[in-house]
Structures are given as structure tokens and as C-alpha cells.
Design an enzyme around this catalytic site. Structure first.
Site, mmCIF file in Angstrom:
data_model
loop_
_atom_site.group_PDB
_atom_site.id
_atom_site.type_symbol
_atom_site.label_atom_id
_atom_site.label_comp_id
_atom_site.label_asym_id
_atom_site.label_seq_id
_atom_site.Cartn_x
_atom_site.Cartn_y
_atom_site.Cartn_z
ATOM 1 C CG LEU A 109 -0.840 2.440 30.584
ATOM 2 C CD1 LEU A 109 -1.513 3.788 30.383
ATOM 3 C CD2 LEU A 109 -1.490 1.689 31.744
ATOM 4 C CG ASP A 110 3.524 5.684 27.126
ATOM 5 O OD1 ASP A 110 3.452 5.074 26.048
ATOM 6 O OD2 ASP A 110 3.345 6.912 27.233
ATOM 7 N NE ARG A 111 10.591 -0.357 31.011
ATOM 8 C CZ ARG A 111 11.919 -0.383 30.859
ATOM 9 N NH1 ARG A 111 12.454 0.183 29.784
ATOM 10 N NH2 ARG A 111 12.687 -0.959 31.753
#
Length: 201
Positions: A45-47
């Protein structure tokens, strides 16, 4: 004991336990919230995204959840610039042509702001002259930054992105930075939804 947990990843937290790229100025990682040896994320899950992550120390379960060939559905709450009309929603459902090819058919609908949603820190950069709205998107693939690229392609850039569901597991009841333990599902059986431990900070 084997672990299978869900975690509400806050904004600006790396979806990994170490930050090897910035040794001199380390960024926040999963290790700031979760202290369980041998547990690893089942998918990323992207930053700059928030919401549901699943983690386990069971390699087969990790592969089943994260491997794109299983086409496990993932649902996102997406705050976008503007208010998508019916044609835009239909385009998202039918598939968007991106640089790496046509996306698979998705589910897309306008929703009200999710009930009980926590404030993001820092807040989004909203423009006073441009309204914003919320779209619920469900996809069965996981290309790099796919949701953001899809909404940008139809003229509604993503302002905030929250993953609310993976398969049969939901985000409900977890505040940002909290995790809890889930019953370990059978690898071949449908996932269970109930949790068996109190949320932890």
C-alpha cells in the site's frame, strides 16, 4: 503460534518494516506500529495511501492474498477533484487505457464521505474553486499506483486514497496505526471476517 493480522496504515508510513533508502533520515515504517517477529505484508500500500493492510507469518497465505493471479478484490475510498458524472464512472467500470495497457473492469460508484472517517495528517490540498467528491472503486488487479492513474486519466485526480477492503476482510473498527489479530483462515477456504483480539496501538 501463527499470526494473521490487519492493520490500518496511516498516511506517510512506508509499507515495510525497514527504510533502507534513507539511513540518515529514516521515515516511518510498519515497525513503528507492529512488533511481531516474522510477520510480513501480504501485498503493498503506497506510502501516500492509507487504510487496510494484511500481514502474516504464513508464506502460503501471504502468496494467496498478494499474488495477482488470484485476482482478490480490493475496495478503495477515493477522494477526487471534481464530481465524476455517469460517463466517467462507466469508463472506470469498463476499463481505462493506461501506459501499461487496459485496466480490467472495475466497480465504481459515487459515495458520501465515509462515516467516521479520521482526518488526514497533513490535510489534503483542496482548491476552493474546485469541488471534491468520493468514489468507491473495487479492482481485481494491482498495478503500480493504479487507482491514482485511473482517476487522473478520466480528469479527476486523486486527493486521498484509503483501502477499505481486501477480499472478505474489512477496515471497520480500526483507527490509524491500530492492528488486531484475525483467525487464521484455511488456505483453500473462504476467509473469515471476524477478529479475535482487541485493537492495539
Amino acid at each position: 503460534m501463527s499470526w494473521f493480522i490487519r492493520f490500518n496504515k496511516p498516511y506517510d508510513v512506508l509499507p515495510q518494516f525497514t527504510d533502507r533508502a534513507n539511513a540518515d533520515s529514516p521515515r516511518s515504517t510498519l515497525s513503528d506500529f507492529i512488533d511481531l517477529p516474522g510477520v510480513y505484508p501480504a501485498g503493498r500500500l503506497d506510502r501516500d495511501s492509507e487504510g487496510l493492510m494484511l500481514l502474516t507469518d504464513n508464506g502460503k497465505l501471504q502468496a494467496q492474498i498478494s499474488d495477482p493471479k488470484h485476482k482478490m478484490a480490493k475496495t478503495y475510498w477515493v477522494q477526487v477533484e471534481g464530481i465524476p458524472d455517469g460517463a466517467v464512472l462507466k469508463a472506470l467500470r469498463d476499463g481505462i487505457e493506461l501506459k501499461d495497457g487496459l485496466t480490467r473492469p472495475a466497480k465504481a460508484r459515487l459515495i458520501d464521505e465515509p462515516e467516521g472517517l479520521w482526518p488526514r495528517n497533513p490535510p489534503i490540498r483542496a482548491r476552493q474553486t474546485v469541488p471534491d467528491s468520493w468514489v468507491e472503486l473495487t479492482i481485481r488487479e494491482g498495478r503500480n499506483r493504479q487507482i491514482r492513474r485511473m482517476t487522473a486519466a478520466v480528469g479527476h485526480p486523486t486527493l486521498r486514497l484509503i483501502r477499505a477492503r481486501i477480499g472478505d476482510w474489512f477496515l471497520d473498527g480500526l483507527d490509524p496505526g491500530q492492528w488486531d489479530s484475525l483467525p487464521m483462515p484455511s488456505i483453500s477456504a473462504a476467509p473469515a471476517r471476524k477478529r479475535d483480539r482487541r485493537p492495539r496501538r
